[in-house]
Design an enzyme around this catalytic site. Sequence first.
Site, PDB file in Angstrom:
ATOM      1  N   ARG A  77       0.822  -1.214   0.000  1.00 61.89           N
ATOM      2  CA  ARG A  77       0.000   0.000   0.000  1.00 61.89           C
ATOM      3  C   ARG A  77       0.857   1.266   0.000  1.00 61.89           C
ATOM      4  O   ARG A  77       0.538   2.242  -0.693  1.00 61.89           O
ATOM      5  CB  ARG A  77      -0.918  -0.030   1.228  1.00 61.89           C
ATOM      6  CG  ARG A  77      -1.998   1.020   1.193  1.00 61.89           C
ATOM      7  CD  ARG A  77      -3.025   0.817   2.300  1.00 61.89           C
ATOM      8  NE  ARG A  77      -4.088   1.791   2.179  1.00 61.89           N
ATOM      9  CZ  ARG A  77      -4.549   2.527   3.187  1.00 61.89           C
ATOM     10  NH1 ARG A  77      -4.058   2.367   4.408  1.00 61.89           N
ATOM     11  NH2 ARG A  77      -5.503   3.400   2.981  1.00 61.89           N
ATOM     12  N   VAL A  85       0.969   9.712  -6.090  1.00 61.64           N
ATOM     13  CA  VAL A  85       1.033  11.121  -5.719  1.00 61.64           C
ATOM     14  C   VAL A  85       2.445  11.632  -6.007  1.00 61.64           C
ATOM     15  O   VAL A  85       3.399  11.234  -5.353  1.00 61.64           O
ATOM     16  CB  VAL A  85       0.700  11.307  -4.217  1.00 61.64           C
ATOM     17  CG1 VAL A  85       0.613  12.788  -3.878  1.00 61.64           C
ATOM     18  CG2 VAL A  85      -0.603  10.590  -3.861  1.00 61.64           C
ATOM     19  N   ASN A 110      -4.878   5.848   7.518  1.00 59.08           N
ATOM     20  CA  ASN A 110      -4.658   4.608   8.274  1.00 59.08           C
ATOM     21  C   ASN A 110      -3.462   3.807   7.744  1.00 59.08           C
ATOM     22  O   ASN A 110      -3.536   2.585   7.613  1.00 59.08           O
ATOM     23  CB  ASN A 110      -5.903   3.716   8.244  1.00 59.08           C
ATOM     24  CG  ASN A 110      -6.999   4.239   9.154  1.00 59.08           C
ATOM     25  OD1 ASN A 110      -6.715   4.871  10.165  1.00 59.08           O
ATOM     26  ND2 ASN A 110      -8.240   3.974   8.794  1.00 59.08           N
ATOM     27  N   HIS A 210      -6.245  -6.156  -2.119  1.00 53.62           N
ATOM     28  CA  HIS A 210      -7.189  -6.238  -1.001  1.00 53.62           C
ATOM     29  C   HIS A 210      -7.539  -7.687  -0.660  1.00 53.62           C
ATOM     30  O   HIS A 210      -8.573  -7.948  -0.062  1.00 53.62           O
ATOM     31  CB  HIS A 210      -8.460  -5.435  -1.305  1.00 53.62           C
ATOM     32  CG  HIS A 210      -8.236  -3.957  -1.258  1.00 53.62           C
ATOM     33  ND1 HIS A 210      -9.201  -3.039  -1.586  1.00 53.62           N
ATOM     34  CD2 HIS A 210      -7.139  -3.223  -0.910  1.00 53.62           C
ATOM     35  CE1 HIS A 210      -8.707  -1.807  -1.457  1.00 53.62           C
ATOM     36  NE2 HIS A 210      -7.455  -1.903  -1.058  1.00 53.62           N
TER      37      HIS A 210
HETATM   38  C1  HEM Z   1      -9.036   0.871  -6.067  1.00 57.75           C
HETATM   39  C2  HEM Z   1      -9.016   1.847  -5.181  1.00 57.75           C
HETATM   40  C3  HEM Z   1      -8.562   1.641  -3.766  1.00 57.75           C
HETATM   41  C4  HEM Z   1      -9.188   2.116  -2.665  1.00 57.75           C
HETATM   42  C5  HEM Z   1     -10.437   2.960  -2.627  1.00 57.75           C
HETATM   43  C6  HEM Z   1      -8.437   1.642  -1.517  1.00 57.75           C
HETATM   44  C7  HEM Z   1      -8.752   1.918  -0.196  1.00 57.75           C
HETATM   45  C8  HEM Z   1      -8.207   1.286   0.897  1.00 57.75           C
HETATM   46  C9  HEM Z   1      -8.630   1.459   2.254  1.00 57.75           C
HETATM   47  C10 HEM Z   1      -9.736   2.408   2.720  1.00 57.75           C
HETATM   48  C11 HEM Z   1      -7.894   0.621   3.037  1.00 57.75           C
HETATM   49  C12 HEM Z   1      -8.048   0.389   4.544  1.00 57.75           C
HETATM   50  C13 HEM Z   1      -7.242   1.358   5.379  1.00 57.75           C
HETATM   51  C14 HEM Z   1      -7.605   1.198   6.840  1.00 57.75           C
HETATM   52  O1  HEM Z   1      -8.692   1.663   7.218  1.00 57.75           O
HETATM   53  O2  HEM Z   1      -6.821   0.588   7.622  1.00 57.75           O
HETATM   54  C15 HEM Z   1      -6.996  -0.080   2.158  1.00 57.75           C
HETATM   55  C16 HEM Z   1      -6.085  -1.026   2.565  1.00 57.75           C
HETATM   56  C17 HEM Z   1      -5.166  -1.613   1.748  1.00 57.75           C
HETATM   57  N1  HEM Z   1      -4.964  -1.308   0.410  1.00 57.75           N
HETATM   58 FE1  HEM Z   1      -6.205  -0.247  -0.770  1.00 57.75          FE
HETATM   59  N2  HEM Z   1      -7.393   0.903  -1.953  1.00 57.75           N
HETATM   60  C18 HEM Z   1      -7.410   0.877  -3.314  1.00 57.75           C
HETATM   61  C19 HEM Z   1      -6.475   0.285  -4.141  1.00 57.75           C
HETATM   62  C20 HEM Z   1      -5.345  -0.353  -3.680  1.00 57.75           C
HETATM   63  C21 HEM Z   1      -4.226  -0.726  -4.499  1.00 57.75           C
HETATM   64  C22 HEM Z   1      -4.107  -0.429  -5.996  1.00 57.75           C
HETATM   65  C23 HEM Z   1      -3.332  -1.350  -3.691  1.00 57.75           C
HETATM   66  C24 HEM Z   1      -1.983  -1.914  -4.024  1.00 57.75           C
HETATM   67  C25 HEM Z   1      -1.623  -2.360  -5.199  1.00 57.75           C
HETATM   68  C26 HEM Z   1      -3.913  -1.382  -2.372  1.00 57.75           C
HETATM   69  C27 HEM Z   1      -3.355  -2.016  -1.283  1.00 57.75           C
HETATM   70  C28 HEM Z   1      -3.919  -2.054  -0.024  1.00 57.75           C
HETATM   71  C29 HEM Z   1      -3.431  -2.907   1.037  1.00 57.75           C
HETATM   72  C30 HEM Z   1      -2.316  -3.924   0.943  1.00 57.75           C
HETATM   73  C31 HEM Z   1      -4.211  -2.623   2.166  1.00 57.75           C
HETATM   74  C32 HEM Z   1      -4.060  -3.230   3.561  1.00 57.75           C
HETATM   75  C33 HEM Z   1      -3.061  -2.373   4.327  1.00 57.75           C
HETATM   76  C34 HEM Z   1      -2.693  -2.889   5.707  1.00 57.75           C
HETATM   77  O3  HEM Z   1      -2.953  -4.044   6.010  1.00 57.75           O
HETATM   78  O4  HEM Z   1      -2.100  -2.091   6.450  1.00 57.75           O
HETATM   79  N3  HEM Z   1      -5.117  -0.740  -2.399  1.00 57.75           N
HETATM   80  N4  HEM Z   1      -7.188   0.362   0.868  1.00 57.75           N
END
Ligand code: HEM
Length: 342
Positions: A77, A85, A110, A210
């Site tokens: 992430r 950005v 977060n 995700h």
């Molecule tokens: C498509 C649009 C996307 C949206 C709207 C989005 C939004 C989010 C949100 C809201 C979280 C949770 C944060 C929290 O509350 O702890 C999250 C977690 C995460 N996102 Fe996305 N995301 C998107 C795309 C991506 C992409 C493209 C990647 C990487 C290639 C990614 C990787 C991750 C990962 C690995 C987590 C888990 C992070 C953790 O465990 O700390 N996301 N994302």
Amino acid sequence: MNMEVPRVSLPMVYCFLISAIFFQFVIAGSSDDLKVGFYSNDPTNSKTYCPSAETTIREAIKEALGNDYGPAASLIRWHFHDCFVRGCDASVLLNKSADIPNPENAAFFNMRGYYLIEAAKTAVENICPEVVSCADILAFAARDAFYLLTGKSDSDLYSVSAGRRDGNISLLTEATTFLPRPDFGFSQLTNSFAAKGFSTDEMITLSGAHSVGQSHCSSFTSRLYPYNPDQIDPSYAQALQILCPQNAAIDGVVPQDNVTPDTLDAQYYTNVLNNEVLFFSDWALRNTSDLVAKVTIQSYTTPLIGNALWKSKFIAAMQKLGRLDVLTGTQGQIRKTCGANN
Ligand code: HEM
Ligand SMILES: *[C@@H]1O[C@H](CO)[C@@H](O)[C@H](O)[C@H]1NC(C)=O
Ligand SMILES: *[C@@H]1O[C@H](CO)[C@@H](O)[C@H](O)[C@H]1NC(C)=O
């Protein structure tokens, strides 16, 4: 009769060439300058030579993680947020300071796992001071997280081009402009990724991240109270309501993928089709008549071949992500600590 031929003067040509060269090498770095094995390519250049950089970073991250690879998800992430950005320039890591009053990471996204990046940076600074950029560390670390979370198969240790340099500007307004939000619908998602040169297919492919990691309740509770049974499977919604009570004093965390929470795989796409995903933006991938979206999701949920297909396309999309708007050569800096400008 005299033909009027548009004339281009020689000084004009020079002016054009010089400005083209200027823009190529001085304003925007070229992703062509990134090289696989960048830190071992030139033993005579002490400013770029650090042959064990990649293994040192991987070992430092593994050591900082200990027995629980879970937080490695955050590394994937971080790289995404960095590159979307202002390009992959580690601007996402810059903390608030006198010269950076309102940084990207001031927003409440977060983010977790900063300590993993710091552990990696400390380890490479110990062996080759001021050689390895924080932007490259983020790119290597995202790859290492993929390798650890998919199951440590050598073939998942995909190659990462390097040679990125660190920027010195970080603006919260750019983060809120360019990062997609969990309440986005399908066309907002495709617009957000298209703005960075990514197709619908690539957007859906990258969203497979995700399938691992966690989310805070606050990122999706608006979908639970009340919940819409057309958008969230009722028993999944009830389980989430227990983990994320309404008006809870503490913002809890839940796994992104309820079926295989600790493994990075194509399970996410089955969850999407089953209405067992956390965000409106996840569900939106199926709530569209877009044919590419349907075909892509269907291909990743195909038994036996879906997972391997997704992995190879995810790797390609991550490599493309890592080339976004990079600084190279003598641009930018190699930060001494990732949280502050030199
Ligand atoms: C498509 C649009 C996307 C949206 C709207 C989005 C939004 C989010 C949100 C809201 C979280 C949770 C944060 C929290 O509350 O702890 C999250 C977690 C995460 N996102 Fe996305 N995301 C998107 C795309 C991506 C992409 C493209 C990647 C990487 C290639 C990614 C990787 C991750 C990962 C690995 C987590 C888990 C992070 C953790 O465990 O700390 N996301 N994302
Ligand atoms: C960033 O670096 C550029 C070029 O070296 C310099 O002109 C500018 O003042 C720096 N900005 C900050 C905020 O440090
Ligand atoms: C930047 O902030 C992170 C997260 O709070 C912290 O771990 C890190 O030490 C800070 N770095 C600097 C140079 O201030």
